[in-house]
Design an enzyme around this catalytic site. Structure first.
Site, PDB file in Angstrom:
ATOM      1  N   CYS A 140       3.070   1.767   3.022  1.00 40.21           N
ATOM      2  CA  CYS A 140       4.211   0.859   3.120  1.00 40.21           C
ATOM      3  C   CYS A 140       5.395   1.449   2.366  1.00 40.21           C
ATOM      4  O   CYS A 140       6.529   1.400   2.827  1.00 40.21           O
ATOM      5  CB  CYS A 140       3.875  -0.502   2.541  1.00 40.21           C
TER       6      CYS A 140
ATOM      7  N   CYS B 153       0.841  -1.193   0.000  1.00 40.81           N
ATOM      8  CA  CYS B 153       0.000   0.000   0.000  1.00 40.81           C
ATOM      9  C   CYS B 153       0.883   1.252   0.000  1.00 40.81           C
ATOM     10  O   CYS B 153       2.090   1.170   0.182  1.00 40.81           O
ATOM     11  CB  CYS B 153      -0.918   0.003   1.217  1.00 40.81           C
TER      12      CYS B 153
END
Lengths: 315, 75
Positions: free
Chosen positions: B13, B10
């Protein structure tokens, strides 16, 4: 206060005439966006502080080996306060079932968490009032509890992808945050969430304002009023594949309701948009076999349709 | 020192991974930085919300990104 400011800007500064289409639409847009952003920034911050006390690791511990019913109720309630993002749905799902949270209880959590969240509540409270907001939480929880119990009863453990059961799950220590860290976390969280949803709010309120100012009164009464029995299932069918967050949908449905869409139909549509979506199905496909995925979507959709009919009948 | 950034890919991240790189560079320490994206490895750490930061096999935090400064404090 806000209303006066919005009136002043639209009718005095911009020189628009009250009662005209443009005047009403611009006034509505200004008033709604300011109100929503004020509510969003304060409440998201408060909720973020509360959430720091409920990391998913702790929620899992509270739910593991809980029995049906009690477990489902607790899971749905914890779904409100545990932070959840669809991108971590997979590790969360595995973490839950592997540590002994029953499958049905896990689903109660997975359903309630995205559906009953602070953004939906704030938007509903700001636009529809606290009664509708409370009704939404209450019925959202019921849908989550009920759907989870049914999935539990169906004994569908073998329809979870096989590798899930073979996985070794570690036990991460729960890191305690100091109050300062909590405030920092909440500040960042509020900022990043607002950054993500503001375009949805603006577009949603914009469309809502357009409908409010230009669509004829009662034009939806015939199609989406309470006398049309197909309106609720149709709203759910349209809502399921739509992927948006509550921030974008609620201003639109608010305007639709003004134009004659029945309240049960409105609630059902919103629940369908927030609880079920195609991207979520694709993510959950990693841990669920097709049959369980279909059962999950089917049961939740039926439960939402029931909520819609119920409110069209009693309100 | 081994630093692992756990996350399924994501946006947060990625930003955590970048922040870790910056923090390590600023502190001028030798560290191996790994991005862990496969689910079994993430789950093995008991992490349920991504992104998470693991230093020498120990989970430092999960479910949020962090600034290079915060990370540097943990190194």
């Amino acid at each position: 206060m806000l209303k006066q400011t919005a009136d002043y800007i639209t009718f005095t500064l911009m020189g628009l005439t009250p009662g005209t289409h443009t005047g009403e639409a611009v006034n509505f847009f200004l008033y709604d966006t300011t109100k929503i952003f004020l509510l969003l920034s304060t409440i998201i911050y408060v909720v973020a502080i509360i959430r720091t006390s409920f990391p998913p690791e702790k929620t899992r511990r509270m739910l593991s080996h809980k029995r049906e019913y009690v477990g489902n109720i607790l899971a749905a309630l914890l779904g409100i306060v545990t932070p959840f993002c669809s991108c971590s749905a997979v590790p969360l799902f595995i973490g839950f079932v592997e540590s002994g949270v029953p499958l049905g209880v896990t689903f109660s959590f997975l359903i309630s968490s995205p559906m009953v969240n602070e953004v939906a509540l704030i938007m509903l409270w700001g636009l529809f009032g606290w009664k509708i907001a409370l009704i939404y939480i209450g019925t959202g929880l019921l849908v989550a509890i009920f759907s989870g119990i049914i999935i539990g009863k169906l004994k569908m453990e073998k329809h979870v992808q096989d590798y899930v059961w073979e996985m070794q799950v570690g036990n991460a220590e729960i890191v305690q945050m100091s109050f300062r860290e909590k405030r920092e976390y909440a500040g960042e969280y509020t900022f990043s969430l607002l950054k993500k949803i503001w375009p949805y709010v603006v577009v949603g309120v914009g469309l809502g304002a357009f409908i409010h100012g230009y669509a004829p009164q009662d034009f939806l009464l015939k199609y989406a009023g309470r006398d049309n029995l197909f309106a609720v299932p149709l709203a759910v069918l349209i809502g399921v594949p739509l992927y948006s967050n509550a921030a974008g949908v609620i201003p639109i449905v608010h305007a639709l309701m003004e134009k004659g869409m029945a309240i049960g139909t409105v609630l059902a549509f919103m629940m369908a948009v927030t609880a079920l979506s195609l991207p979520e199905a694709i993510i959950l496909k990693n841990v669920l076999k097709n049959r369980l995925l279909a059962v999950f979507f089917g049961i939740v959709a039926v439960a939402i349709v029931c909520v819609g009919y119920l409110f069209n009948a009693i309100l | 020192m081994k630093i692992e950034v756990l996350g399924t890919g994501c946006a947060k991240c990625k930003s955590l991974y970048e922040a870790v790189k910056t923090a390590v560079k600023e502190k001028g320490i030798e560290a191996e930085i790994v991005k862990v994206e496969d689910i079994p490895s993430i789950v093995k750490y008991g992490v349920m919300s991504t992104p998470a930061l693991v230093i020498d096999g120990k989970v430092k935090f999960s479910g949020k990104a962090a600034s290079p400064g915060e990370i540097a404090a943990l190194l």
